[in-house]
Design a protein around this motif. Structure first.
Motif, short mmCIF file in Angstrom:
data_model
loop_
_atom_site.label_atom_id
_atom_site.label_comp_id
_atom_site.label_asym_id
_atom_site.label_seq_id
_atom_site.Cartn_x
_atom_site.Cartn_y
_atom_site.Cartn_z
N ARG A 87 0.84 -1.20 0.00
CA ARG A 87 0.00 0.00 0.00
C ARG A 87 0.87 1.24 0.00
O ARG A 87 0.55 2.24 -0.64
N GLN A 88 2.03 1.18 0.71
CA GLN A 88 2.96 2.31 0.69
C GLN A 88 3.53 2.54 -0.71
O GLN A 88 3.74 3.66 -1.13
N ASP B 100 0.94 4.19 -2.69
CA ASP B 100 0.77 5.55 -2.17
C ASP B 100 1.90 6.46 -2.62
O ASP B 100 1.72 7.67 -2.76
N ARG C 179 -0.41 9.87 -5.81
CA ARG C 179 -0.25 9.77 -4.35
C ARG C 179 -1.52 9.38 -3.59
O ARG C 179 -1.76 9.83 -2.49
N GLU C 180 -2.31 8.53 -4.17
CA GLU C 180 -3.47 7.94 -3.49
C GLU C 180 -3.46 6.47 -3.82
O GLU C 180 -3.62 6.09 -4.98
N TRP C 181 -3.26 5.61 -2.84
CA TRP C 181 -2.97 4.21 -3.12
C TRP C 181 -4.09 3.49 -3.87
O TRP C 181 -3.84 2.68 -4.74
N ASN D 130 -4.06 4.67 -7.49
CA ASN D 130 -2.87 4.12 -8.13
C ASN D 130 -2.99 2.62 -8.39
O ASN D 130 -2.48 2.12 -9.39
N TRP E 189 9.79 3.47 -0.95
CA TRP E 189 8.60 2.89 -0.31
C TRP E 189 8.95 1.79 0.67
O TRP E 189 8.08 1.27 1.36
#
Length: 167
Positions: A40-41, A44, A49-51, A54, A123
């Motif tokens: 998830r990172q 993200d 920049r929104e998991w 993305n 990440w």
């Protein structure tokens, strides 16, 4: 035997589009990997920049790349190699599957574990590289199972039909 570049690119792009669309379906069965906070990172850290956004945008990418390599390998193999006693479509399909899978098994871990952090998309927390590497390799293998399986079935049936048509 001459290589027809237009045929190689056409087949590669066609299968990239088809398997890219199929990549969203693969993304559904790949969602258990999102239990990991690390992945998830990763999603993200990528733009925008929104998991979740993305995930929907980036999850078909491996299927697109694999599909292009599979199609290009299949077409190139049909142009260059002699299938021997096997059906030409079956032999070329297996060549395409092997090429696409080997490249994917090397490309995605190198990209995610080395190139992205070097480019500023870090990440993986410091000291967690072994766990992240294991997670990435497991994720790539799981993803490839859903690409290789249907491609092999397609190749098997196409080659079976090819042998009956006398081609």
């Amino acid at each position: 035997m001459a290589v027809d570049i237009v045929s190689v690119l056409h087949t590669g792009v066609f299968l990239a589009v088809v398997l890219g669309l199929y990549g969203w379906l693969v993304g559904v069965v790949w969602t258990p990997f999102l239990v990991s906070k690390r992945l998830r990172q990763l999603f993200d850290a990528l733009p925008p920049r929104e998991w979740l956004v993305n995930y929907v945008l980036w999850i078909p990418l491996p299927a697109v790349v694999w599909g292009f390599l599979f199609g290009a390998g299949l077409s190139l193999s049909r142009d260059v190699l002699s299938p021997g006693t096997a059906s030409p479509l079956y032999a070329a399909g297996v060549d395409g599957i092997v090429l696409a899978t080997v490249v994917s098994l090397v490309l995605w871990p190198v990209l995610l574990l080395y190139i992205l952090p070097e480019k500023g998309i870090d990440w993986v927390p410091e000291g967690d590289q072994p766990n992240a590497a294991l997670l990435v390799v497991a994720g790539v293998v799981w993803y490839l199972v859903f690409l290789v399986g249907p491609a092999y079935v397609f190749t098997l049936f196409a080659g079976f039909g090819d042998s009956f048509s006398g081609t």
